[in-house]
Design a protein around this motif. Structure first.
Motif, PDB file in Angstrom:
ATOM      1  N   MET A   1       0.858  -1.181   0.000  1.00 12.35           N
ATOM      2  CA  MET A   1       0.000   0.000   0.000  1.00 12.35           C
ATOM      3  C   MET A   1       0.895   1.233   0.000  1.00 12.35           C
ATOM      4  SD  MET A   1      -3.193   0.910   0.090  1.00 12.35           S
ATOM      5  CE  MET A   1      -3.775   2.577   0.096  1.00 12.35           C
ATOM      6  N   PRO A   2       0.634   2.156  -0.916  1.00 15.45           N
ATOM      7  CA  PRO A   2       1.461   3.366  -0.947  1.00 15.45           C
ATOM      8  C   PRO A   2       1.151   4.286   0.233  1.00 15.45           C
ATOM      9  CG  PRO A   2      -0.342   3.578  -2.486  1.00 15.45           C
ATOM     10  CD  PRO A   2      -0.399   2.170  -1.937  1.00 15.45           C
ATOM     11  N   ALA A   3       2.036   5.232   0.438  1.00 11.49           N
ATOM     12  CA  ALA A   3       1.790   6.252   1.455  1.00 11.49           C
ATOM     13  C   ALA A   3       0.524   7.021   1.084  1.00 11.49           C
ATOM     14  CB  ALA A   3       2.980   7.207   1.529  1.00 11.49           C
ATOM     15  N   LEU A   4      -0.145   7.534   2.083  1.00  7.83           N
ATOM     16  CA  LEU A   4      -1.387   8.284   1.837  1.00  7.83           C
ATOM     17  C   LEU A   4      -1.077   9.749   1.578  1.00  7.83           C
ATOM     18  CD1 LEU A   4      -3.731   6.599   4.461  1.00  7.83           C
ATOM     19  CD2 LEU A   4      -3.613   6.196   1.996  1.00  7.83           C
ATOM     20  N   THR A   5      -0.344   9.966   0.494  1.00  7.28           N
ATOM     21  CA  THR A   5      -0.043  11.319   0.031  1.00  7.28           C
ATOM     22  C   THR A   5      -0.577  11.442  -1.390  1.00  7.28           C
ATOM     23  OG1 THR A   5       2.093  10.720  -0.942  1.00  7.28           O
ATOM     24  CG2 THR A   5       2.091  11.382   1.400  1.00  7.28           C
ATOM     25  N   PRO A   6      -0.922  12.641  -1.806  1.00 12.14           N
ATOM     26  CA  PRO A   6      -1.423  12.792  -3.174  1.00 12.14           C
ATOM     27  C   PRO A   6      -0.474  12.226  -4.237  1.00 12.14           C
ATOM     28  CG  PRO A   6      -1.952  14.749  -1.941  1.00 12.14           C
ATOM     29  CD  PRO A   6      -1.050  13.908  -1.059  1.00 12.14           C
ATOM     30  N   GLU A   7       0.815  12.463  -4.089  1.00  7.86           N
ATOM     31  CA  GLU A   7       1.755  11.992  -5.104  1.00  7.86           C
ATOM     32  C   GLU A   7       1.847  10.469  -5.132  1.00  7.86           C
ATOM     33  OE1 GLU A   7       3.707  12.145  -8.410  1.00  7.86           O
ATOM     34  OE2 GLU A   7       2.868  13.913  -7.463  1.00  7.86           O
ATOM     35  N   ALA A   8       1.922   9.844  -3.964  1.00  2.00           N
ATOM     36  CA  ALA A   8       1.993   8.376  -3.918  1.00  2.00           C
ATOM     37  C   ALA A   8       0.696   7.759  -4.433  1.00  2.00           C
ATOM     38  CB  ALA A   8       2.280   7.908  -2.490  1.00  2.00           C
ATOM     39  N   LEU A   9      -0.424   8.347  -4.078  1.00  2.00           N
ATOM     40  CA  LEU A   9      -1.706   7.836  -4.559  1.00  2.00           C
ATOM     41  C   LEU A   9      -1.835   8.034  -6.067  1.00  2.00           C
ATOM     42  CD1 LEU A   9      -4.055   8.998  -1.670  1.00  2.00           C
ATOM     43  CD2 LEU A   9      -3.361   6.646  -2.195  1.00  2.00           C
ATOM     44  N   ARG A  10      -1.358   9.163  -6.571  1.00  2.00           N
ATOM     45  CA  ARG A  10      -1.385   9.426  -8.021  1.00  2.00           C
ATOM     46  C   ARG A  10      -0.577   8.362  -8.766  1.00  2.00           C
ATOM     47  NH1 ARG A  10      -1.389  14.640 -10.859  1.00  2.00           N
ATOM     48  NH2 ARG A  10      -1.037  15.515  -8.796  1.00  2.00           N
ATOM     49  N   THR A  11       0.586   8.046  -8.251  1.00  4.07           N
ATOM     50  CA  THR A  11       1.427   7.023  -8.869  1.00  4.07           C
ATOM     51  C   THR A  11       0.710   5.672  -8.875  1.00  4.07           C
ATOM     52  OG1 THR A  11       3.434   8.187  -8.209  1.00  4.07           O
ATOM     53  CG2 THR A  11       3.662   5.846  -8.716  1.00  4.07           C
ATOM     54  N   ALA A  12       0.073   5.342  -7.768  1.00  3.95           N
ATOM     55  CA  ALA A  12      -0.652   4.069  -7.674  1.00  3.95           C
ATOM     56  C   ALA A  12      -1.831   4.032  -8.636  1.00  3.95           C
ATOM     57  CB  ALA A  12      -1.127   3.837  -6.242  1.00  3.95           C
ATOM     58  N   VAL A  13      -2.578   5.119  -8.701  1.00  3.61           N
ATOM     59  CA  VAL A  13      -3.723   5.166  -9.619  1.00  3.61           C
ATOM     60  C   VAL A  13      -3.242   5.046 -11.059  1.00  3.61           C
ATOM     61  CG1 VAL A  13      -5.583   6.637 -10.519  1.00  3.61           C
ATOM     62  CG2 VAL A  13      -5.245   6.431  -8.047  1.00  3.61           C
ATOM     63  N   ALA A  14      -2.171   5.746 -11.392  1.00  2.27           N
ATOM     64  CA  ALA A  14      -1.627   5.689 -12.754  1.00  2.27           C
ATOM     65  C   ALA A  14      -1.182   4.275 -13.107  1.00  2.27           C
ATOM     66  CB  ALA A  14      -0.462   6.658 -12.900  1.00  2.27           C
ATOM     67  N   SER A  15      -0.682   3.553 -12.144  1.00  2.22           N
ATOM     68  CA  SER A  15      -0.214   2.194 -12.377  1.00  2.22           C
ATOM     69  C   SER A  15      -1.361   1.181 -12.425  1.00  2.22           C
ATOM     70  CB  SER A  15       0.761   1.798 -11.268  1.00  2.22           C
ATOM     71  OG  SER A  15       1.105   0.446 -11.357  1.00  2.22           O
ATOM     72  N   LEU A  16      -2.296   1.310 -11.493  1.00  4.40           N
ATOM     73  CA  LEU A  16      -3.371   0.317 -11.358  1.00  4.40           C
ATOM     74  C   LEU A  16      -4.529   0.541 -12.317  1.00  4.40           C
ATOM     75  CD1 LEU A  16      -3.474   0.254  -7.464  1.00  4.40           C
ATOM     76  CD2 LEU A  16      -2.650  -1.597  -8.941  1.00  4.40           C
ATOM     77  N   THR A  17      -4.959   1.785 -12.442  1.00  5.23           N
ATOM     78  CA  THR A  17      -6.135   2.116 -13.269  1.00  5.23           C
ATOM     79  C   THR A  17      -5.896   3.451 -13.971  1.00  5.23           C
ATOM     80  OG1 THR A  17      -7.181   3.153 -11.358  1.00  5.23           O
ATOM     81  CG2 THR A  17      -7.806   0.874 -11.819  1.00  5.23           C
ATOM     82  N   PRO A  18      -5.056   3.464 -14.995  1.00  4.22           N
ATOM     83  CA  PRO A  18      -4.723   4.724 -15.670  1.00  4.22           C
ATOM     84  C   PRO A  18      -5.935   5.505 -16.161  1.00  4.22           C
ATOM     85  CG  PRO A  18      -3.491   2.881 -16.620  1.00  4.22           C
ATOM     86  CD  PRO A  18      -4.414   2.312 -15.601  1.00  4.22           C
ATOM     87  N   SER A  19      -7.006   4.813 -16.492  1.00 13.13           N
ATOM     88  CA  SER A  19      -8.196   5.511 -16.984  1.00 13.13           C
ATOM     89  C   SER A  19      -8.832   6.382 -15.899  1.00 13.13           C
ATOM     90  CB  SER A  19      -9.228   4.504 -17.497  1.00 13.13           C
ATOM     91  OG  SER A  19      -9.710   3.703 -16.425  1.00 13.13           O
ATOM     92  N   ARG A  20      -8.517   6.132 -14.638  1.00 10.94           N
ATOM     93  CA  ARG A  20      -9.087   6.912 -13.534  1.00 10.94           C
ATOM     94  C   ARG A  20      -8.234   8.118 -13.152  1.00 10.94           C
ATOM     95  NH1 ARG A  20     -14.019   5.608 -11.144  1.00 10.94           N
ATOM     96  NH2 ARG A  20     -13.136   7.163  -9.786  1.00 10.94           N
ATOM     97  N   LEU A  21      -7.080   8.270 -13.783  1.00 11.78           N
ATOM     98  CA  LEU A  21      -6.185   9.381 -13.441  1.00 11.78           C
ATOM     99  C   LEU A  21      -6.831  10.755 -13.639  1.00 11.78           C
ATOM    100  CD1 LEU A  21      -3.456   9.793 -12.200  1.00 11.78           C
ATOM    101  CD2 LEU A  21      -2.458   9.752 -14.474  1.00 11.78           C
ATOM    102  N   PRO A  22      -7.573  11.008 -14.723  1.00 16.40           N
ATOM    103  CA  PRO A  22      -8.227  12.314 -14.843  1.00 16.40           C
ATOM    104  C   PRO A  22      -9.201  12.598 -13.692  1.00 16.40           C
ATOM    105  CG  PRO A  22      -8.191  11.223 -16.974  1.00 16.40           C
ATOM    106  CD  PRO A  22      -7.739  10.209 -15.957  1.00 16.40           C
ATOM    107  N   ALA A  23      -9.940  11.600 -13.248  1.00 15.71           N
ATOM    108  CA  ALA A  23     -10.858  11.796 -12.112  1.00 15.71           C
ATOM    109  C   ALA A  23     -10.077  12.083 -10.844  1.00 15.71           C
ATOM    110  CB  ALA A  23     -11.742  10.561 -11.924  1.00 15.71           C
ATOM    111  N   PHE A  24      -8.949  11.400 -10.663  1.00 12.45           N
ATOM    112  CA  PHE A  24      -8.096  11.640  -9.506  1.00 12.45           C
ATOM    113  C   PHE A  24      -7.626  13.095  -9.486  1.00 12.45           C
ATOM    114  CE2 PHE A  24      -3.934  12.076  -7.617  1.00 12.45           C
ATOM    115  CZ  PHE A  24      -4.036  11.390  -6.424  1.00 12.45           C
ATOM    116  N   VAL A  25      -7.105  13.555 -10.617  1.00 13.04           N
ATOM    117  CA  VAL A  25      -6.591  14.926 -10.704  1.00 13.04           C
ATOM    118  C   VAL A  25      -7.712  15.931 -10.458  1.00 13.04           C
ATOM    119  CG1 VAL A  25      -5.549  16.635 -12.249  1.00 13.04           C
ATOM    120  CG2 VAL A  25      -4.655  14.296 -12.176  1.00 13.04           C
TER     121      VAL A  25
END
Length: 101
Positions: A1-25
């Motif tokens: 599990m990544p750290a609960l920081t925006p950057e670590a979560l962004r990296t995880a989202v980009a890796s696991l479900t890239p299609s969800r990255l725009p919603a994350f941002v």
């Protein structure tokens, strides 16, 4: 599990479900804006909680697939949703625990 920081979560989202990255941002921008406007960290805490749980669920493909199926059962409205809702709650509780929330 990544750290609960925006950057670590962004990296995880980009890796696991890239299609969800725009919603994350978009959610991050909205949480940051809301935090500034209200002078409260609550929107950022909510953001981290939401996306931390999302990442915890997505890290296990079988769990993510099961959750999607259960959500479809509830949405379809053709079966009694009681058991599906209970299992959805368990999945979210497990994910929160894994994320340390």
């Amino acid at each position: 599990m990544p750290a609960l920081t925006p950057e670590a979560l962004r990296t995880a989202v980009a890796s696991l479900t890239p299609s969800r990255l725009p919603a994350f941002v978009q959610d991050l921008v909205e949480a940051t804006t809301s935090a500034q406007q209200t002078q409260s960290l609550a929107p950022l805490r909510t953001f981290v909680h939401t996306w931390g749980v999302f990442v915890a669920i997505q890290r296990r493909p079988s769990r993510a697939t099961r959750l999607r199926h259960l959500e479809e059962v509830v949405s379809a409205g053709t079966e009694d949703p009681t058991d599906a809702i209970a299992e959805i709650r368990r999945i979210y509780a497990e994910a929160e625990a894994e994320a340390g929330l």
